[in-house]
Design a protein around this motif. Structure first.
Motif, short mmCIF file in Angstrom:
data_model
loop_
_atom_site.label_atom_id
_atom_site.label_comp_id
_atom_site.label_asym_id
_atom_site.label_seq_id
_atom_site.Cartn_x
_atom_site.Cartn_y
_atom_site.Cartn_z
N THR A 1 -14.19 6.30 -10.53
CA THR A 1 -14.18 4.82 -10.56
C THR A 1 -13.76 4.00 -9.53
O THR A 1 -13.48 3.32 -9.65
CB THR A 1 -14.64 5.05 -12.29
OG1 THR A 1 -15.45 6.08 -12.57
CG2 THR A 1 -14.21 3.55 -13.23
N GLN A 2 -12.19 4.47 -9.65
CA GLN A 2 -10.98 3.62 -9.02
C GLN A 2 -11.12 3.52 -7.72
O GLN A 2 -11.69 2.13 -7.57
CB GLN A 2 -9.42 4.64 -8.58
CG GLN A 2 -9.01 4.44 -10.65
CD GLN A 2 -7.75 5.38 -10.60
OE1 GLN A 2 -6.96 5.10 -9.75
NE2 GLN A 2 -7.23 5.92 -11.54
N ILE A 3 -12.37 4.41 -6.80
CA ILE A 3 -12.58 4.60 -5.75
C ILE A 3 -13.30 2.83 -5.27
O ILE A 3 -13.71 2.47 -4.76
CB ILE A 3 -12.57 5.83 -4.62
CG1 ILE A 3 -11.83 6.65 -4.89
CG2 ILE A 3 -13.19 5.20 -3.87
CD1 ILE A 3 -11.70 8.02 -4.20
N ILE B 1 0.41 -1.21 -0.02
CA ILE B 1 -0.16 -0.04 0.03
C ILE B 1 0.80 1.18 -0.45
O ILE B 1 0.81 2.67 -0.89
CB ILE B 1 -0.45 -0.35 1.44
CG1 ILE B 1 -2.03 -1.41 0.76
CG2 ILE B 1 -1.72 1.23 1.54
CD1 ILE B 1 -3.04 -1.26 1.94
N VAL B 2 1.43 1.22 0.77
CA VAL B 2 3.03 1.97 0.96
C VAL B 2 3.74 2.49 -0.75
O VAL B 2 3.54 3.62 -1.35
CB VAL B 2 4.10 2.32 2.21
CG1 VAL B 2 4.58 3.75 2.34
CG2 VAL B 2 2.78 2.31 2.86
N VAL C 1 -8.28 4.11 1.68
CA VAL C 1 -7.51 5.80 2.09
C VAL C 1 -6.55 5.82 1.46
O VAL C 1 -6.65 6.81 0.33
CB VAL C 1 -6.78 5.35 2.71
CG1 VAL C 1 -6.11 6.79 4.22
CG2 VAL C 1 -8.26 5.73 4.67
N ALA C 2 -5.66 5.09 0.70
CA ALA C 2 -4.49 5.56 0.04
C ALA C 2 -5.23 6.16 -1.24
O ALA C 2 -4.21 6.83 -2.05
CB ALA C 2 -3.78 4.53 0.42
N GLN C 3 -5.91 5.03 -2.03
CA GLN C 3 -5.92 5.31 -3.19
C GLN C 3 -6.52 6.83 -2.64
O GLN C 3 -7.30 7.69 -3.85
CB GLN C 3 -7.63 4.71 -3.18
CG GLN C 3 -8.49 4.84 -5.10
CD GLN C 3 -7.47 5.08 -6.23
OE1 GLN C 3 -6.77 4.33 -6.57
NE2 GLN C 3 -6.55 6.01 -6.74
N GLY D 1 -3.56 3.14 -8.76
CA GLY D 1 -3.93 2.83 -7.20
C GLY D 1 -4.75 1.83 -7.65
O GLY D 1 -5.19 0.93 -6.40
N PRO D 2 -5.86 1.35 -9.33
CA PRO D 2 -6.16 -0.03 -9.02
C PRO D 2 -4.92 -0.95 -8.47
O PRO D 2 -5.21 -2.65 -7.98
CB PRO D 2 -6.38 -0.26 -10.54
CG PRO D 2 -6.45 1.05 -11.30
CD PRO D 2 -4.93 1.32 -10.07
#
Length: 369
Positions: free
Chosen positions: A92-94, A28-29, A73-75, A45-46
């Protein structure tokens, strides 16, 4: 109470996989940092969906959900750095990440429920095995005894193969048998045969007479089952009935259609040449039965191996049956019957590739010097 329980379970999951969880957290980081510092036209992000997916492979529902929330949260942070949270692309990604996380968490929940059901089934089968297949004594007079049971069904540790031992005066009487069928479907017949043996072994010293008494008892059991509406026309059980006296180094046995025992001595390994094998128990009505007790030498320092056909009918990838006498001879000498069966079990499972297709029971009896 519900919140406390959830937090307690989450802490338990964290302790179990606290090292492994560093991998999805690190991803994630890493993905977030790389996505923020590179060109805004490239969207990584995906890839954050990988984090909850990896977590699901080693953790439970709560920890997987927590990692999924952190990925969301990261997205969102990535979206803030790349042109705003409410652009069509970022929304859309979220949304897609939230949907994937929800599916993964739902999968974890279903997996946990099935795992709990399987645990309950195994707990019940373990209890049934302890009741039916009582542990045999490690020492009985001059004998040392060890057993191993290998069930074909993953869900059950008990099936149609059976064994029992009874001390009757200065002798040990043994039964090993194989009820037609496998798994839980054969448990009822196995239970009836074991109960009859434990009662009748004290009444009959001669193995052939004991086998005849077991035949009569088993026939009564099958008649009761048939009256209840079950088809028992093909129900039978192969069995070996043995009497091992303390004061004489001999094996006295009656064979009811069962594979002959294997005798391992310092000089040789051989199948006992049983000549008067009778029909399996439950088939006495089909033909006249004339069971006879046969006697063989059982010198001190030898090991007698009793087994069911799940051992000798096990096949390797080339469909070749397990050559029990040859393989067993390579495993001796062993310090104890228990050690010998451990070696034999590993060798058998290695031969078949780790899984048997039929239940298998093993009983090793060593006569001390």
């Amino acid at each position: 109470m519900g919140v406390r329980r959830s937090l307690a379970e989450l802490r338990s999951e964290w302790r179990t996989g606290h090292l492994l969880v560093l991998l999805p957290l690190g991803l994630i980081v890493l993905i977030s940092v790389v996505d923020i510092v590179i060109s805004p036209d490239i969207h990584l992000g995906p890839l954050l969906a990988v984090a909850p997916a990896i977590t699901a492979s080693f953790a439970g529902t709560r920890l997987t959900a927590l990692v999924g929330v952190l990925a969301l949260v990261a997205q969102i942070l990535i979206a803030r750095f790349h042109g705003g949270l409410f652009t069509a692309n970022h929304l859309t990604q979220i949304g897609a990440l939230a949907l994937v996380t929800a599916v993964i968490v739902a999968f974890c929940r279903i997996r946990e429920r099935h795992g709990r059901e399987l645990t309950r089934v195994r707990t019940v089968s373990d209890a049934v095995q302890r009741v039916l297949m009582r542990p045999l004594p490690e020492h009985a007079g001059p004998l040392r005894i060890a057993t191993r049971y290998l069930a074909a069904d993953d869900e059950a540790n008990v099936g149609g193969d059976l064994y029992a031992a009874v001390r009757a005066g200065p002798a040990t009487r043994l039964l090993i048998g194989d009820v037609r069928g496998k798994g839980l479907a054969a448990v009822g017949d196995a239970a009836a045969l074991l109960a009859a043996f434990r009662e009748l072994a004290h009444r009959h010293e001669d193995p052939a007479q004991l086998a005849d008494a077991l035949e009569a008892s088993y026939q009564r059991h099958l008649a009761e089952v048939a009256d209840a509406g079950q088809d028992v026309r093909e129900n039978f059980a192969t069995a070996l009935v043995l009497d091992l006296p303390d004061d004489r180094p001999v094996i006295r046995l009656a064979d009811c259609g069962h594979p002959p025992p294997l005798l391992l001595t310092p000089a040789e390994t051989r199948l006992l040449p049983v000549h008067r094998a009778g029909p399996p128990l439950g088939m006495g009505d089909l033909a006249p039965v004339d069971r006879r007790t046969e006697e063989f030498a059982f010198p001190p320092g030898s090991t007698l191996l009793l087994y069911t056909d799940g051992v000798t009918e096990a096949r390797n990838r080339d469909a070749v049956f397990y050559p029990l006498p040859t393989r067993a001879a390579r495993l001796t000498p062993a310090a104890t019957p228990c050690e010998f069966l451990d070696r034999l079990r590993r060798d058998l499972l290695g031969y078949v590739g780790g899984r048997l297709l039929d239940d298998a029971a093993l009983v090793a009896v060593g006569r001390e010097e």
